[in-house]
Design a protein around this motif. Structure first.
Motif, PDB file in Angstrom:
ATOM      1  N   ASP A  65       0.845  -1.191   0.000  1.00  0.00           N
ATOM      2  CA  ASP A  65       0.000   0.000   0.000  1.00  0.00           C
ATOM      3  C   ASP A  65       0.885   1.246   0.000  1.00  0.00           C
ATOM      4  OD1 ASP A  65      -2.124  -1.737   0.183  1.00  0.00           O
ATOM      5  OD2 ASP A  65      -2.734  -1.130   2.202  1.00  0.00           O
ATOM      6  N   ALA A  66       0.298   2.370  -0.372  1.00  0.00           N
ATOM      7  CA  ALA A  66       1.017   3.647  -0.360  1.00  0.00           C
ATOM      8  C   ALA A  66       0.073   4.751   0.080  1.00  0.00           C
ATOM      9  CB  ALA A  66       1.578   3.956  -1.746  1.00  0.00           C
ATOM     10  N   GLU A  67       0.639   5.777   0.688  1.00  0.00           N
ATOM     11  CA  GLU A  67      -0.126   6.964   1.066  1.00  0.00           C
ATOM     12  C   GLU A  67       0.586   8.182   0.515  1.00  0.00           C
ATOM     13  OE1 GLU A  67      -1.683   7.804   5.031  1.00  0.00           O
ATOM     14  OE2 GLU A  67      -1.597   5.645   5.443  1.00  0.00           O
ATOM     15  N   TYR A  68      -0.224   9.179   0.184  1.00  0.00           N
ATOM     16  CA  TYR A  68       0.267  10.450  -0.329  1.00  0.00           C
ATOM     17  C   TYR A  68      -0.287  11.538   0.593  1.00  0.00           C
ATOM     18  CZ  TYR A  68       1.039   7.304  -4.183  1.00  0.00           C
ATOM     19  OH  TYR A  68       1.439   6.234  -4.942  1.00  0.00           O
ATOM     20  N   PRO A  69       0.367  11.767   1.745  1.00  0.00           N
ATOM     21  CA  PRO A  69      -0.194  12.652   2.772  1.00  0.00           C
ATOM     22  C   PRO A  69      -0.228  14.125   2.375  1.00  0.00           C
ATOM     23  CG  PRO A  69       2.016  11.989   3.378  1.00  0.00           C
ATOM     24  CD  PRO A  69       1.648  11.196   2.153  1.00  0.00           C
ATOM     25  N   GLU A  70       0.543  14.509   1.382  1.00  0.00           N
ATOM     26  CA  GLU A  70       0.565  15.916   0.953  1.00  0.00           C
ATOM     27  C   GLU A  70      -0.108  16.102  -0.397  1.00  0.00           C
ATOM     28  OE1 GLU A  70       4.371  17.824   1.441  1.00  0.00           O
ATOM     29  OE2 GLU A  70       4.821  16.560   3.171  1.00  0.00           O
ATOM     30  N   GLY A  71      -0.900  15.142  -0.814  1.00  0.00           N
ATOM     31  CA  GLY A  71      -1.670  15.285  -2.046  1.00  0.00           C
ATOM     32  C   GLY A  71      -1.095  14.508  -3.209  1.00  0.00           C
ATOM     33  N   ILE A  72      -1.892  14.487  -4.284  1.00  0.00           N
ATOM     34  CA  ILE A  72      -1.559  13.714  -5.468  1.00  0.00           C
ATOM     35  C   ILE A  72      -2.080  14.438  -6.707  1.00  0.00           C
ATOM     36  CG2 ILE A  72      -3.677  12.348  -5.386  1.00  0.00           C
ATOM     37  CD1 ILE A  72      -2.044   9.909  -6.207  1.00  0.00           C
ATOM     38  N   ASN A  73      -1.352  14.316  -7.800  1.00  0.00           N
ATOM     39  CA  ASN A  73      -1.775  14.818  -9.106  1.00  0.00           C
ATOM     40  C   ASN A  73      -1.624  13.677 -10.102  1.00  0.00           C
ATOM     41  OD1 ASN A  73      -2.280  17.749  -8.743  1.00  0.00           O
ATOM     42  ND2 ASN A  73      -0.162  17.717  -8.051  1.00  0.00           N
ATOM     43  N   LEU A  74      -2.734  13.322 -10.752  1.00  0.00           N
ATOM     44  CA  LEU A  74      -2.712  12.274 -11.766  1.00  0.00           C
ATOM     45  C   LEU A  74      -3.045  12.888 -13.120  1.00  0.00           C
ATOM     46  CD1 LEU A  74      -4.740   9.546  -9.865  1.00  0.00           C
ATOM     47  CD2 LEU A  74      -2.338   9.404 -10.458  1.00  0.00           C
ATOM     48  N   THR A  75      -2.329  12.470 -14.137  1.00  0.00           N
ATOM     49  CA  THR A  75      -2.610  12.887 -15.504  1.00  0.00           C
ATOM     50  C   THR A  75      -2.877  11.627 -16.313  1.00  0.00           C
ATOM     51  OG1 THR A  75      -1.083  14.742 -15.242  1.00  0.00           O
ATOM     52  CG2 THR A  75      -1.738  14.174 -17.493  1.00  0.00           C
ATOM     53  N   PHE A  76      -4.035  11.587 -16.984  1.00  0.00           N
ATOM     54  CA  PHE A  76      -4.413  10.437 -17.804  1.00  0.00           C
ATOM     55  C   PHE A  76      -4.197  10.786 -19.273  1.00  0.00           C
ATOM     56  CE2 PHE A  76      -6.799  10.240 -13.897  1.00  0.00           C
ATOM     57  CZ  PHE A  76      -6.762   8.902 -13.549  1.00  0.00           C
ATOM     58  N   TYR A  77      -3.689   9.817 -20.028  1.00  0.00           N
ATOM     59  CA  TYR A  77      -3.401  10.021 -21.440  1.00  0.00           C
ATOM     60  C   TYR A  77      -4.274   9.114 -22.299  1.00  0.00           C
ATOM     61  CZ  TYR A  77       0.676  12.518 -19.737  1.00  0.00           C
ATOM     62  OH  TYR A  77       1.493  13.406 -19.103  1.00  0.00           O
ATOM     63  N   ASP A  78      -4.675   9.630 -23.479  1.00  0.00           N
ATOM     64  CA  ASP A  78      -5.458   8.810 -24.397  1.00  0.00           C
ATOM     65  C   ASP A  78      -4.520   7.979 -25.274  1.00  0.00           C
ATOM     66  OD1 ASP A  78      -4.480  10.487 -26.433  1.00  0.00           O
ATOM     67  OD2 ASP A  78      -6.350  11.610 -26.609  1.00  0.00           O
TER      68      ASP A  78
END
Length: 180
Positions: free
Chosen positions: A69-82
């Motif tokens: 498992d993983a945690e991102y305590p200071e936030g996350i940004n995801l970019t999805f590509y087509d």
């Protein structure tokens, strides 16, 4: 004899001490550590399929756990590509957690999803993303802003590209134009 009596008395006392301590268990219970095993800062993780970039994950802090498992305590940004390697949508949140067993993410706090292709934005406080089903969903209050409307309600289900979405319990008024 005095020395012999003292020596025998000392041996007897030591034997008594050893016998008394043999039955005592460790009074301090062992505590298993369940915290992060690794901490990384300013990370970028790329997910690809058949040598094509699908997702880019950026985070200021990542905590890895023994079970994967993983945690991102200071936030996350995801970019999805087509499939043409163009950005199709983005997801941002103040906190996120990855569950390896279910291959899913949970995001919380100012969650914003943007569909670049449709020009739509969704905002909520909590969002789940199931990577296997390629689906995002929430049962919390959501606001979706399209090019012409703002739609609000409780609960949402969508594909992970935020192209085809549905608010489960819409609230407020919605203007529907009649076909001509």
């Amino acid at each position: 004899m005095n020395h012999l009596e003292k020596l025998l008395g000392l041996l007897f006392a030591l034997n008594l001490l050893a016998a008394c301590n043999a039955g005592i268990e460790n009074p301090v219970p062992k505590i298993k550590y369940t915290g992060p095993t690794m901490q990384s800062g300013n990370i970028t993780t790329l997910y690809s399929d058949s040598a094509r970039l699908k997702i880019k994950l950026n985070a200021k802090m990542q905590w890895q756990f023994e079970n994967g498992d993983a945690e991102y305590p200071e936030g996350i940004n995801l970019t999805f590509y087509d499939r043409n390697q163009q950005v199709s949508s983005t997801l941002r949140a103040n906190y996120a957690k990855y569950d390896k067993q279910h291959d899913s993410y949970f995001a919380r706090g100012n969650v914003v999803v943007n569909s670049i292709e449709k020009g739509e934005t969704m905002k909520t406080e909590e969002l789940h993303w199931n990577k296997v089903k390629r689906q995002i969903y929430t049962d919390k209050f959501v606001t979706v802003q399209t090019k012409t409307d703002i739609i609000q309600g409780n609960g949402l289900v969508s594909d992970d590209g935020f192209i085809h979405w549905k608010i489960l319990n819409p609230t407020g008024s919605i203007i529907v134009e009649q076909p001509q």
